[in-house]
Design an enzyme around this catalytic site. Structure first.
Site, PDB file in Angstrom:
ATOM      1  N   ILE A  38       0.823  -1.214   0.000  1.00 47.99           N
ATOM      2  CA  ILE A  38       0.000   0.000   0.000  1.00 47.99           C
ATOM      3  C   ILE A  38       0.864   1.275   0.000  1.00 47.99           C
ATOM      4  CG2 ILE A  38      -0.292   0.389   2.505  1.00 47.99           C
ATOM      5  CD1 ILE A  38      -3.179   0.190   0.020  1.00 47.99           C
ATOM      6  N   ASN A  93      12.140  -8.323   6.502  1.00 46.06           N
ATOM      7  CA  ASN A  93      12.513  -7.718   7.781  1.00 46.06           C
ATOM      8  C   ASN A  93      11.983  -8.541   8.950  1.00 46.06           C
ATOM      9  OD1 ASN A  93      13.590  -5.508   6.336  1.00 46.06           O
ATOM     10  ND2 ASN A  93      11.596  -4.516   6.264  1.00 46.06           N
ATOM     11  N   GLN A 100      10.904  -4.136  10.710  1.00 40.72           N
ATOM     12  CA  GLN A 100       9.618  -4.819  10.527  1.00 40.72           C
ATOM     13  C   GLN A 100       8.523  -3.970  11.176  1.00 40.72           C
ATOM     14  OE1 GLN A 100       9.346  -8.775  12.235  1.00 40.72           O
ATOM     15  NE2 GLN A 100       7.479  -9.251  11.085  1.00 40.72           N
ATOM     16  N   HIS A 106       6.638 -11.710   5.963  1.00 39.30           N
ATOM     17  CA  HIS A 106       6.368 -11.354   4.566  1.00 39.30           C
ATOM     18  C   HIS A 106       7.669 -11.032   3.849  1.00 39.30           C
ATOM     19  CE1 HIS A 106       6.197  -7.765   7.096  1.00 39.30           C
ATOM     20  NE2 HIS A 106       6.689  -7.105   6.060  1.00 39.30           N
ATOM     21  N   PHE A 107       7.649 -11.259   2.551  1.00 36.86           N
ATOM     22  CA  PHE A 107       8.778 -10.921   1.680  1.00 36.86           C
ATOM     23  C   PHE A 107       8.332  -9.771   0.779  1.00 36.86           C
ATOM     24  CE2 PHE A 107      11.845 -14.449   2.106  1.00 36.86           C
ATOM     25  CZ  PHE A 107      11.109 -15.280   2.950  1.00 36.86           C
ATOM     26  N   HIS A 108       9.169  -8.747   0.695  1.00 34.63           N
ATOM     27  CA  HIS A 108       8.917  -7.671  -0.263  1.00 34.63           C
ATOM     28  C   HIS A 108       9.601  -8.036  -1.587  1.00 34.63           C
ATOM     29  CE1 HIS A 108       8.006  -4.419   2.834  1.00 34.63           C
ATOM     30  NE2 HIS A 108       8.595  -5.329   3.588  1.00 34.63           N
TER      31      HIS A 108
HETATM   32  P1  AMP Z   1       7.732  -4.301   7.001  1.00 32.22           P
HETATM   33  O1  AMP Z   1       8.246  -2.947   7.377  1.00 32.22           O
HETATM   34  O2  AMP Z   1       8.779  -5.189   6.376  1.00 32.22           O
HETATM   35  O3  AMP Z   1       7.009  -4.970   8.149  1.00 32.22           O
HETATM   36  O4  AMP Z   1       6.683  -4.047   5.850  1.00 32.22           O
HETATM   37  C1  AMP Z   1       5.316  -3.935   6.038  1.00 32.22           C
HETATM   38  C2  AMP Z   1       4.748  -3.418   4.757  1.00 32.22           C
HETATM   39  O5  AMP Z   1       3.341  -3.608   4.777  1.00 32.22           O
HETATM   40  C3  AMP Z   1       4.982  -1.932   4.506  1.00 32.22           C
HETATM   41  O6  AMP Z   1       5.743  -1.756   3.317  1.00 32.22           O
HETATM   42  C4  AMP Z   1       3.581  -1.362   4.376  1.00 32.22           C
HETATM   43  O7  AMP Z   1       3.474  -0.365   3.400  1.00 32.22           O
HETATM   44  C5  AMP Z   1       2.762  -2.576   4.028  1.00 32.22           C
HETATM   45  N1  AMP Z   1       1.356  -2.516   4.385  1.00 32.22           N
HETATM   46  C6  AMP Z   1       0.821  -2.137   5.575  1.00 32.22           C
HETATM   47  N2  AMP Z   1      -0.523  -2.220   5.526  1.00 32.22           N
HETATM   48  C7  AMP Z   1      -0.847  -2.674   4.297  1.00 32.22           C
HETATM   49  C8  AMP Z   1      -2.076  -2.966   3.628  1.00 32.22           C
HETATM   50  N3  AMP Z   1      -3.243  -2.810   4.226  1.00 32.22           N
HETATM   51  N4  AMP Z   1      -2.016  -3.423   2.343  1.00 32.22           N
HETATM   52  C9  AMP Z   1      -0.825  -3.584   1.739  1.00 32.22           C
HETATM   53  N5  AMP Z   1       0.360  -3.320   2.304  1.00 32.22           N
HETATM   54  C10 AMP Z   1       0.352  -2.868   3.564  1.00 32.22           C
END
Ligand code: AMP
Length: 148
Positions: A38, A93, A100, A106-108
């Site tokens: 998002i 992360n 994180q 999750h994997f980006h």
């Molecule tokens: P992390 O910092 O590795 O935990 O990444 C979490 C990611 O989730 C961030 O890049 C956010 O932008 C993403 N995120 C949070 N809420 C949502 C959502 N509702 N839909 C899609 N991505 C999200």
């Protein structure tokens, strides 16, 4: 959606997996879901998420890990083909200090475009300390052998 309205076990991703909040879904099977981030670093930035609610990668079952590992290349290829990006980063992360923010593994997948859009690297490294490396590598090697 604020963290305050989530129950103790819920995360934004568990709500998405359960279909309780919307997402831009890219893929779904029995073990894995993939969605667009998002707040993308670049267009096509995706999150590949195991349905199993492990907080960090070290807690994830082999079954979910296998499913994620098997699908990552396919989702990466689709993102490259559709966005036209030729390069990408995979980021994962674990823990607050490791950036994180959602505590469900999750994997980006982050496309890197020729104009620079994508992940920027602030990370710093320094040459390995060989004395330390000898000890560390032996200990970790042994730990893995012992099946942790
Ligand atoms: P992390 O910092 O590795 O935990 O990444 C979490 C990611 O989730 C961030 O890049 C956010 O932008 C993403 N995120 C949070 N809420 C949502 C959502 N509702 N839909 C899609 N991505 C999200």
């Amino acid at each position: 959606m604020g963290k305050d309205i989530l129950s103790k076990e819920e995360t934004i991703f568990s709500l998405i997996i359960d279909g309780k909040i919307p997402s831009y879904k890219l893929y779904e099977d029995e073990f894995v879901i993939a969605i667009l981030d998002i707040n993308p670093f670049s267009p096509g930035h995706a999150l590949v998420i195991p349905k199993e609610a492990a907080k960090t990668l070290d807690k994830l079952s082999s079954k979910s890990a296998s499913a994620i590992g098997a699908i990552l290349p396919k989702i990466s290829r689709a993102i490259l083909d559709v966005t036209g990006a030729k390069e990408f980063n995979v980021l994962q992360n674990n823990g607050v200090n490791a950036y994180q923010s959602v505590f469900h593994v999750h994997f980006h997948i982050i496309p890197k475009y020729e104009d620079g859009r994508g992940l920027q690297f602030p990370f710093q490294s320094s040459p390995i300390n060989h004395d330390e490396a000898i000890i560390l590598s032996k200990k970790i090697y042994q730990h893995i052998l012992e099946g942790t």
